[in-house]
Design a protein around this motif. Structure first.
Motif, PDB file in Angstrom:
ATOM      1  N   ASN A 188       0.837  -1.287  -0.205  1.00  0.00           N
ATOM      2  CA  ASN A 188      -0.597  -0.087  -0.579  1.00  0.00           C
ATOM      3  C   ASN A 188       0.733   1.155   0.337  1.00  0.00           C
ATOM      4  O   ASN A 188       0.765   2.347   0.357  1.00  0.00           O
ATOM      5  CB  ASN A 188      -0.790  -0.041   1.137  1.00  0.00           C
ATOM      6  N   GLY A 189       1.995   0.909   0.093  1.00  0.00           N
ATOM      7  CA  GLY A 189       2.812   2.067  -0.116  1.00  0.00           C
ATOM      8  C   GLY A 189       3.342   2.712   1.311  1.00  0.00           C
ATOM      9  O   GLY A 189       4.588   3.960   1.114  1.00  0.00           O
ATOM     10  N   TYR A 190       2.788   2.152   2.396  1.00  0.00           N
ATOM     11  CA  TYR A 190       3.657   2.943   3.809  1.00  0.00           C
ATOM     12  C   TYR A 190       5.453   2.004   3.738  1.00  0.00           C
ATOM     13  O   TYR A 190       5.636   1.394   3.276  1.00  0.00           O
ATOM     14  CB  TYR A 190       2.560   2.039   4.395  1.00  0.00           C
ATOM     15  N   ARG A 191       5.502   2.703   4.809  1.00  0.00           N
ATOM     16  CA  ARG A 191       6.766   2.539   5.049  1.00  0.00           C
ATOM     17  C   ARG A 191       7.043   1.482   5.994  1.00  0.00           C
ATOM     18  O   ARG A 191       6.101   1.539   6.776  1.00  0.00           O
ATOM     19  CB  ARG A 191       7.576   3.368   5.655  1.00  0.00           C
ATOM     20  N   GLU A 192       7.791   0.293   6.295  1.00  0.00           N
ATOM     21  CA  GLU A 192       8.168  -0.565   7.341  1.00  0.00           C
ATOM     22  C   GLU A 192       8.892  -0.030   8.193  1.00  0.00           C
ATOM     23  O   GLU A 192      10.163  -0.710   6.986  1.00  0.00           O
ATOM     24  CB  GLU A 192       7.410  -2.068   6.176  1.00  0.00           C
ATOM     25  N   TYR A 193       9.329  -0.583   8.670  1.00  0.00           N
ATOM     26  CA  TYR A 193      10.189  -0.339   9.481  1.00  0.00           C
ATOM     27  C   TYR A 193       9.983  -1.853  10.340  1.00  0.00           C
ATOM     28  O   TYR A 193       9.798  -2.475  11.030  1.00  0.00           O
ATOM     29  CB  TYR A 193      10.506   0.709  10.129  1.00  0.00           C
ATOM     30  N   ASP A 194      11.992  -2.121  11.020  1.00  0.00           N
ATOM     31  CA  ASP A 194      12.472  -3.131  11.663  1.00  0.00           C
ATOM     32  C   ASP A 194      13.071  -2.324  12.951  1.00  0.00           C
ATOM     33  O   ASP A 194      12.957  -0.980  12.834  1.00  0.00           O
ATOM     34  CB  ASP A 194      13.557  -4.993  11.036  1.00  0.00           C
ATOM     35  N   GLU A 195      13.149  -3.641  14.338  1.00  0.00           N
ATOM     36  CA  GLU A 195      14.376  -2.583  14.835  1.00  0.00           C
ATOM     37  C   GLU A 195      15.809  -2.644  14.263  1.00  0.00           C
ATOM     38  O   GLU A 195      15.878  -1.806  15.463  1.00  0.00           O
ATOM     39  CB  GLU A 195      13.394  -4.947  15.784  1.00  0.00           C
ATOM     40  N   GLU A 196      16.381  -3.005  13.512  1.00  0.00           N
ATOM     41  CA  GLU A 196      17.332  -1.765  13.246  1.00  0.00           C
ATOM     42  C   GLU A 196      17.086  -0.447  13.263  1.00  0.00           C
ATOM     43  O   GLU A 196      17.738  -0.076  13.394  1.00  0.00           O
ATOM     44  CB  GLU A 196      18.055  -2.872  12.286  1.00  0.00           C
ATOM     45  N   ALA A 197      16.196  -0.319  12.621  1.00  0.00           N
ATOM     46  CA  ALA A 197      15.851   0.880  12.526  1.00  0.00           C
ATOM     47  C   ALA A 197      15.687   1.725  13.281  1.00  0.00           C
ATOM     48  O   ALA A 197      15.706   2.595  14.393  1.00  0.00           O
ATOM     49  CB  ALA A 197      14.960   0.847  11.118  1.00  0.00           C
ATOM     50  N   LEU A 198      14.903   1.048  14.105  1.00  0.00           N
ATOM     51  CA  LEU A 198      14.549   1.347  15.681  1.00  0.00           C
ATOM     52  C   LEU A 198      15.555   2.309  16.727  1.00  0.00           C
ATOM     53  O   LEU A 198      16.356   3.159  16.926  1.00  0.00           O
ATOM     54  CB  LEU A 198      13.298   0.866  16.951  1.00  0.00           C
ATOM     55  N   ASP A 199      16.602   0.688  16.385  1.00  0.00           N
ATOM     56  CA  ASP A 199      17.937   0.990  17.260  1.00  0.00           C
ATOM     57  C   ASP A 199      19.268   2.344  16.612  1.00  0.00           C
ATOM     58  O   ASP A 199      19.124   2.949  17.172  1.00  0.00           O
ATOM     59  CB  ASP A 199      19.361   0.180  17.235  1.00  0.00           C
ATOM     60  N   ARG A 200      19.179   1.905  15.488  1.00  0.00           N
ATOM     61  CA  ARG A 200      19.660   3.281  14.533  1.00  0.00           C
ATOM     62  C   ARG A 200      18.476   4.418  14.986  1.00  0.00           C
ATOM     63  O   ARG A 200      19.862   5.724  15.520  1.00  0.00           O
ATOM     64  CB  ARG A 200      19.238   3.429  13.364  1.00  0.00           C
ATOM     65  N   LEU A 201      17.680   4.982  15.537  1.00  0.00           N
ATOM     66  CA  LEU A 201      16.792   6.352  15.479  1.00  0.00           C
ATOM     67  C   LEU A 201      17.358   6.185  16.860  1.00  0.00           C
ATOM     68  O   LEU A 201      17.350   7.062  16.838  1.00  0.00           O
ATOM     69  CB  LEU A 201      15.202   5.935  15.486  1.00  0.00           C
ATOM     70  N   ARG A 202      17.272   5.803  18.040  1.00  0.00           N
ATOM     71  CA  ARG A 202      17.428   5.457  19.019  1.00  0.00           C
ATOM     72  C   ARG A 202      19.186   5.822  19.252  1.00  0.00           C
ATOM     73  O   ARG A 202      19.331   6.972  20.263  1.00  0.00           O
ATOM     74  CB  ARG A 202      17.100   4.080  19.852  1.00  0.00           C
ATOM     75  N   PHE A 203      19.963   5.473  18.551  1.00  0.00           N
ATOM     76  CA  PHE A 203      21.360   5.836  18.644  1.00  0.00           C
ATOM     77  C   PHE A 203      21.422   6.886  18.255  1.00  0.00           C
ATOM     78  O   PHE A 203      21.732   8.335  19.194  1.00  0.00           O
ATOM     79  CB  PHE A 203      22.179   4.780  17.620  1.00  0.00           C
ATOM     80  N   ILE A 204      20.892   7.895  17.765  1.00  0.00           N
ATOM     81  CA  ILE A 204      21.177   9.046  16.971  1.00  0.00           C
ATOM     82  C   ILE A 204      19.955   9.478  17.587  1.00  0.00           C
ATOM     83  O   ILE A 204      20.852  11.262  18.615  1.00  0.00           O
ATOM     84  CB  ILE A 204      20.110   9.285  15.301  1.00  0.00           C
TER      85      ILE A 204
END
Length: 139
Positions: free
Chosen positions: A34-50
Motif C-alpha cells: 500500500n506504499g506505507y514505510r515498513e521499519y524493523d528493529e534495526e531501524a529503531l535501534d539506529r533511531l534511538r542511537f541518533i
C-alpha cells in the motif's frame, strides 16, 4: 512497524524520521504494497542511537560519522572518545568564559552597591560601569 510507531518508540516525530532519511542518517525503508514505510528493529535501534547521541551533545553530522564507520565495519571507540574529549574541552572553555563574565558582573554589582545615585550627574558617563556614554546625536 509503520513510521508513526517507529517515531513513538524512538521518542521523536515522524517528521524527524523522514528528515533523518532525507539526510542519509536512516536508510530508506522497505515499502508495503500500500506504499506505507515498513521499519524493523534495526531501524529503531539506529533511531534511538541518533536521538541519544544528540542528547549527549553530538551533532547529527558526528552521529552520522559514527554510524557510517559502524556500517563500514570500523571500530568507533577512539573516534567517539575524541569527539567526547573535544566537546568536554568546549564546555570547559564555555564555563571559564561564563565564570569570568560572572566575576566581572559581581564586581560591577559591588561597585554599584557603594555608589551614591545622587552623584550620578555627568550625562556622558555611567558611574557603575565607569564608561563614557556615546553622545546623543540628532538624526
Amino acid at each position: 512497524m509503520k513510521i508513526g510507531e517507529l517515531a513513538e518508540f524512538g521518542g521523536v516525530t515522524a517528521k524527524t524520521v523522514r528528515y533523518y532519511e532525507s539526510i542519509g542518517l536512516m536508510a530508506a525503508p522497505q515499502r508495503r504494497a500500500n506504499g506505507y514505510r515498513e521499519y524493523d528493529e534495526e531501524a529503531l535501534d539506529r533511531l534511538r542511537f541518533i536521538r541519544d547521541a544528540q542528547a549527549s551533545g553530538l551533532s547529527l553530522a558526528e552521529a552520522g560519522e559514527i554510524l557510517r564507520m559502524k556500517d563500514e565495519g570500523e571500530s568507533t571507540c577512539a573516534h567517539s572518545r575524541a569527539l567526547i574529549d573535544r566537546h568536554l574541552a568546549d564546555i570547559d572553555a564555555q564555563i571559564a568564559s561564563l565564570l569570568a563574565a560572572k566575576a566581572e558582573l559581581t564586581s560591577l554589582a559591588r561597585r554599584a552597591d557603594h555608589l551614591d545615585p545622587a552623584g550620578c550627574t555627568d550625562p556622558h558617563r555611567c558611574q557603575v560601569l565607569g564608561l563614557d556614554l556615546p553622545a546623543h546625536s540628532k538624526v
